[in-house]
Design a protein around this motif. Structure first.
Motif, PDB file in Angstrom:
ATOM      1  N   TYR A 136       0.860  -1.177   0.000  1.00 59.79           N
ATOM      2  CA  TYR A 136       0.000   0.000   0.000  1.00 59.79           C
ATOM      3  C   TYR A 136       0.897   1.228   0.000  1.00 59.79           C
ATOM      4  CZ  TYR A 136      -4.416   2.427   0.994  1.00 59.79           C
ATOM      5  OH  TYR A 136      -5.545   3.212   0.923  1.00 59.79           O
ATOM      6  N   ASN A 137       0.308   2.378  -0.234  1.00 58.06           N
ATOM      7  CA  ASN A 137       1.061   3.632  -0.271  1.00 58.06           C
ATOM      8  C   ASN A 137       1.129   4.223   1.132  1.00 58.06           C
ATOM      9  OD1 ASN A 137       2.055   6.223  -0.678  1.00 58.06           O
ATOM     10  ND2 ASN A 137       1.005   6.482  -2.632  1.00 58.06           N
ATOM     11  N   ASN A 138       2.329   4.255   1.713  1.00 60.47           N
ATOM     12  CA  ASN A 138       2.468   4.812   3.054  1.00 60.47           C
ATOM     13  C   ASN A 138       2.039   6.265   3.131  1.00 60.47           C
ATOM     14  OD1 ASN A 138       3.442   2.393   3.972  1.00 60.47           O
ATOM     15  ND2 ASN A 138       5.551   3.073   4.260  1.00 60.47           N
ATOM     16  N   ASN A 139       2.136   6.977   2.026  1.00 61.94           N
ATOM     17  CA  ASN A 139       1.704   8.367   2.010  1.00 61.94           C
ATOM     18  C   ASN A 139       0.208   8.480   2.289  1.00 61.94           C
ATOM     19  OD1 ASN A 139       2.332  11.258   1.327  1.00 61.94           O
ATOM     20  ND2 ASN A 139       0.734  10.855  -0.162  1.00 61.94           N
ATOM     21  N   ALA A 140      -0.570   7.533   1.760  1.00 65.86           N
ATOM     22  CA  ALA A 140      -2.007   7.527   2.027  1.00 65.86           C
ATOM     23  C   ALA A 140      -2.280   7.287   3.508  1.00 65.86           C
ATOM     24  CB  ALA A 140      -2.694   6.458   1.183  1.00 65.86           C
ATOM     25  N   ILE A 141      -1.447   6.456   4.142  1.00 66.08           N
ATOM     26  CA  ILE A 141      -1.612   6.211   5.572  1.00 66.08           C
ATOM     27  C   ILE A 141      -1.261   7.472   6.361  1.00 66.08           C
ATOM     28  CG2 ILE A 141      -0.831   4.816   7.514  1.00 66.08           C
ATOM     29  CD1 ILE A 141      -0.257   2.555   5.527  1.00 66.08           C
ATOM     30  N   SER A 142      -0.198   8.167   5.953  1.00 69.28           N
ATOM     31  CA  SER A 142       0.162   9.431   6.602  1.00 69.28           C
ATOM     32  C   SER A 142      -0.986  10.423   6.518  1.00 69.28           C
ATOM     33  CB  SER A 142       1.413  10.026   5.942  1.00 69.28           C
ATOM     34  OG  SER A 142       2.556   9.255   6.199  1.00 69.28           O
ATOM     35  N   ILE A 143      -1.598  10.512   5.357  1.00 72.14           N
ATOM     36  CA  ILE A 143      -2.707  11.441   5.173  1.00 72.14           C
ATOM     37  C   ILE A 143      -3.882  11.067   6.067  1.00 72.14           C
ATOM     38  CG2 ILE A 143      -4.453  12.220   3.511  1.00 72.14           C
ATOM     39  CD1 ILE A 143      -2.287  12.111   1.364  1.00 72.14           C
ATOM     40  N   ALA A 144      -4.173   9.777   6.204  1.00 74.75           N
ATOM     41  CA  ALA A 144      -5.265   9.337   7.073  1.00 74.75           C
ATOM     42  C   ALA A 144      -4.989   9.725   8.528  1.00 74.75           C
ATOM     43  CB  ALA A 144      -5.464   7.834   6.945  1.00 74.75           C
ATOM     44  N   PRO A 149     -11.558  15.080   6.204  1.00 70.86           N
ATOM     45  CA  PRO A 149     -12.159  13.820   5.744  1.00 70.86           C
ATOM     46  C   PRO A 149     -11.137  12.860   5.144  1.00 70.86           C
ATOM     47  CG  PRO A 149     -12.597  15.579   4.171  1.00 70.86           C
ATOM     48  CD  PRO A 149     -11.956  16.231   5.362  1.00 70.86           C
ATOM     49  N   TYR A 150     -11.347  11.579   5.345  1.00 72.51           N
ATOM     50  CA  TYR A 150     -10.575  10.528   4.679  1.00 72.51           C
ATOM     51  C   TYR A 150     -11.439   9.281   4.659  1.00 72.51           C
ATOM     52  CZ  TYR A 150      -9.620   8.442   9.272  1.00 72.51           C
ATOM     53  OH  TYR A 150      -9.747   7.863  10.510  1.00 72.51           O
ATOM     54  N   ASP A 151     -11.148   8.382   3.742  1.00 72.86           N
ATOM     55  CA  ASP A 151     -11.971   7.186   3.563  1.00 72.86           C
ATOM     56  C   ASP A 151     -11.268   5.948   4.084  1.00 72.86           C
ATOM     57  OD1 ASP A 151     -14.051   8.579   2.251  1.00 72.86           O
ATOM     58  OD2 ASP A 151     -12.944   8.496   0.356  1.00 72.86           O
ATOM     59  N   VAL A 152     -12.045   5.048   4.661  1.00 72.43           N
ATOM     60  CA  VAL A 152     -11.541   3.714   4.975  1.00 72.43           C
ATOM     61  C   VAL A 152     -11.486   2.944   3.656  1.00 72.43           C
ATOM     62  CG1 VAL A 152     -12.020   1.541   6.173  1.00 72.43           C
ATOM     63  CG2 VAL A 152     -12.494   3.740   7.302  1.00 72.43           C
ATOM     64  N   PRO A 153     -10.348   2.389   3.275  1.00 71.22           N
ATOM     65  CA  PRO A 153     -10.229   1.754   1.955  1.00 71.22           C
ATOM     66  C   PRO A 153     -11.119   0.520   1.814  1.00 71.22           C
ATOM     67  CG  PRO A 153      -8.276   1.326   3.272  1.00 71.22           C
ATOM     68  CD  PRO A 153      -9.085   2.332   4.029  1.00 71.22           C
ATOM     69  N   VAL A 154     -11.651   0.372   0.617  1.00 73.68           N
ATOM     70  CA  VAL A 154     -12.423  -0.814   0.256  1.00 73.68           C
ATOM     71  C   VAL A 154     -11.725  -1.437  -0.939  1.00 73.68           C
ATOM     72  CG1 VAL A 154     -14.632  -1.699  -0.552  1.00 73.68           C
ATOM     73  CG2 VAL A 154     -14.574   0.193   1.092  1.00 73.68           C
ATOM     74  N   PHE A 155     -11.412  -2.717  -0.854  1.00 73.72           N
ATOM     75  CA  PHE A 155     -10.623  -3.369  -1.896  1.00 73.72           C
ATOM     76  C   PHE A 155     -11.509  -4.270  -2.755  1.00 73.72           C
ATOM     77  CE2 PHE A 155      -7.686  -2.500   1.621  1.00 73.72           C
ATOM     78  CZ  PHE A 155      -6.815  -1.653   0.961  1.00 73.72           C
ATOM     79  N   TYR A 156     -11.279  -4.162  -4.050  1.00 74.66           N
ATOM     80  CA  TYR A 156     -12.057  -4.898  -5.045  1.00 74.66           C
ATOM     81  C   TYR A 156     -11.457  -6.296  -5.215  1.00 74.66           C
ATOM     82  CZ  TYR A 156     -13.950  -6.056  -9.668  1.00 74.66           C
ATOM     83  OH  TYR A 156     -14.570  -6.660 -10.724  1.00 74.66           O
ATOM     84  N   ALA A 157     -12.304  -7.307  -5.221  1.00 77.04           N
ATOM     85  CA  ALA A 157     -11.845  -8.692  -5.406  1.00 77.04           C
ATOM     86  C   ALA A 157     -12.070  -9.103  -6.857  1.00 77.04           C
ATOM     87  CB  ALA A 157     -12.607  -9.627  -4.475  1.00 77.04           C
ATOM     88  N   ALA A 158     -10.970  -9.302  -7.588  1.00 71.94           N
ATOM     89  CA  ALA A 158     -11.071  -9.679  -9.000  1.00 71.94           C
ATOM     90  C   ALA A 158     -11.359 -11.167  -9.133  1.00 71.94           C
ATOM     91  CB  ALA A 158      -9.774  -9.341  -9.721  1.00 71.94           C
TER      92      ALA A 158
END
Length: 435
Positions: free
Chosen positions: A329-337, A346-355
């Motif tokens: 995952y992108n650590n920068n996104a975690i820093s932003i959260a 505001p920030y979103d809890v990630p939702v992951f798509y299952a292919a």
């Protein structure tokens, strides 16, 4: 000892950011549970305000093989955050009149090109021009081999100079290896002893020290690459990293270090101002970390598959730290959260798509307009991509026929009926056909 670029400037604006009265710990817990459940991140984070710990979380395993869960006391190699500690030790030496910022390094390293021109200040600020020895793949093949000072100095000297000293800036681990050797010479003590005497003992940082071979029975973690499952990575010998990237720590220790540094408890405020002075994007052992209208300082780190970041925002005395032993995952996104939670943004809890049906994507893709062939395979339920001559990477499904590798800002969009794949990275867009 990689410097991992931190891009919290994603949302720079003039909007005023206020402190949250209380961090939404439930939402942050959900955020990290989502990362853990989908094998996106293993590691630990912590946040403090005015020196008081307000949030901490550890997820994943410190040792996958024995299924040892990470805790708040798990220790991680922090890579280039070590440079901040080394810079502090240099300023301590300056304040004790053992070194001078404008002093040249010729008397220490006559074999280094331009040594009679390069100053301590230029080493600290990555303005020496000395070739970054870790950029040479041949050198990094030897990363697990113990090196003497002479051997490592010979490697650095052989690399030569990339530019005239102080003419520009270029990040180089060689600078902080040389600073390590200088500190050891002026004090006649090892860098590990200096760290203990001058920083960790006074601040009671019991989990921060120069690394040795990893000992999982002592709350130290192994590092892992995710390729359908967590795969243990090899280990860099401390003698190769030294003050450029060999320190072990944990987030709560890093918060204490940041609070002490930015409140004048380690070096003088005059020295701190020099560290915070940004020139061509670089300070001294620090980099700018902007978040909305807030101005912070910190450093990132990466060694083997360990990644890390710490930041401090003087306004409000907010500190945060992240240490990881495995991330897709992108650590920068975690820093932003984390910062968004502190500053009530505001920030979103990630939702992951299952292919599903990964088989339709498999094959080798190429194009006359793209220099590499991309081989797509799968590992259980994970799609894996590998460019010719490069390491394999696990791809994240984001929506139907679309995958990404966020650490490299890479997006792959498949057109199965046309046997094609569109590769997007930065401003580049390339269409490749299945062979």
């Amino acid at each position: 000892m990689k410097r991992i670029t931190l891009l919290i400037t994603l949302i720079v604006c003039t909007t005023q950011v206020g402190f949250s009265q209380s961090i939404d710990k439930v939402k942050l817990d959900s955020y990290f549970k989502a990362l853990e459940d989908d094998n996106r991140f293993m590691g630990s984070v912590a946040v403090s305000q005015d020196g008081k710990l307000v949030y901490t979380k550890a997820v994943g395993f410190s040792d996958v093989e024995t299924k040892t869960k990470a805790t708040e006391n798990t220790k991680y190699k922090i890579g280039s955050i070590s440079k901040t500690f080394t810079a502090v030790l240099v300023f301590k030496a300056i304040e004790e009149n053992r070194l001078g910022l404008t002093e040249t390094i010729g008397k220490y390293f006559p074999s280094i090109q331009h040594a009679d021109k390069i100053t301590i200040s230029q080493l600290l600020g990555h303005r020496s021009g000395i070739f970054n020895y870790t950029n040479n793949p041949e050198n990094m093949k030897l990363k697990s081999k113990k090196h003497t000072e002479k051997e490592l100095l010979d490697v650095i000297a052989k690399g030569g100079s990339d530019f005239e000293p102080d003419s520009k800036v270029s990040y180089s681990n060689s600078n902080y290896i040389l600073l390590t050797f200088i500190l050891q010479k002026v004090y006649n003590k090892s860098i590990s002893v200096l760290l203990k005497e001058k920083i960790t003992t006074p601040l009671v940082l019991k989990s921060t020290y120069f690394s040795k071979p990893i000992d999982v029975t002592d709350n130290e973690s192994n590092s892992y690459n995710f390729n359908g499952s967590w795969i243990k990575d090899s280990e860099t010998d401390m003698s190769v990293a030294l003050g450029a990237g060999a320190i072990v720590s944990k987030p709560t220790d890093l918060l204490k270090f940041a609070d002490a540094l930015f409140n004048g408890k380690l070096i003088s405020m005059k020295s701190l101002e020099l560290m915070k002075t940004i020139r061509d994007g670089y300070g001294i052992g620090l980099f700018p970390i902007p978040f909305y209208d807030k101005k912070g300082y910190g450093h990132t780190g990466g060694i083997d598959k360990f990644t890390s970041v710490f930041g401090y925002f003087p306004e409000g005395k907010v500190a945060y730290a992240l240490t990881s032993n495995g991330s897709s995952y992108n650590n920068n996104a975690i820093s932003i959260a984390l910062l968004s939670s502190v500053y009530n943004k505001p920030y979103d809890v990630p939702v992951f798509y299952a292919a599903e049906d990964l088989g339709k994507y498999l094959g080798v893709y190429s194009s006359t307009s793209f220099p590499l062939k991309i081989t797509i395979t799968k590992n259980e339920k994970t799609l894996v991509g590998q460019a010719s001559g490069q390491s394999a990477i696990a791809l994240e499904a984001t929506e139907k026929d679309k995958f990404r590798f966020e650490p490299a800002n890479l997006v792959l969009e498949f057109l199965p009926l046309e046997s094609k794949m569109i590769l997007k990275q930065g401003a580049g867009v390339f269409t490749l056909s299945k062979e």
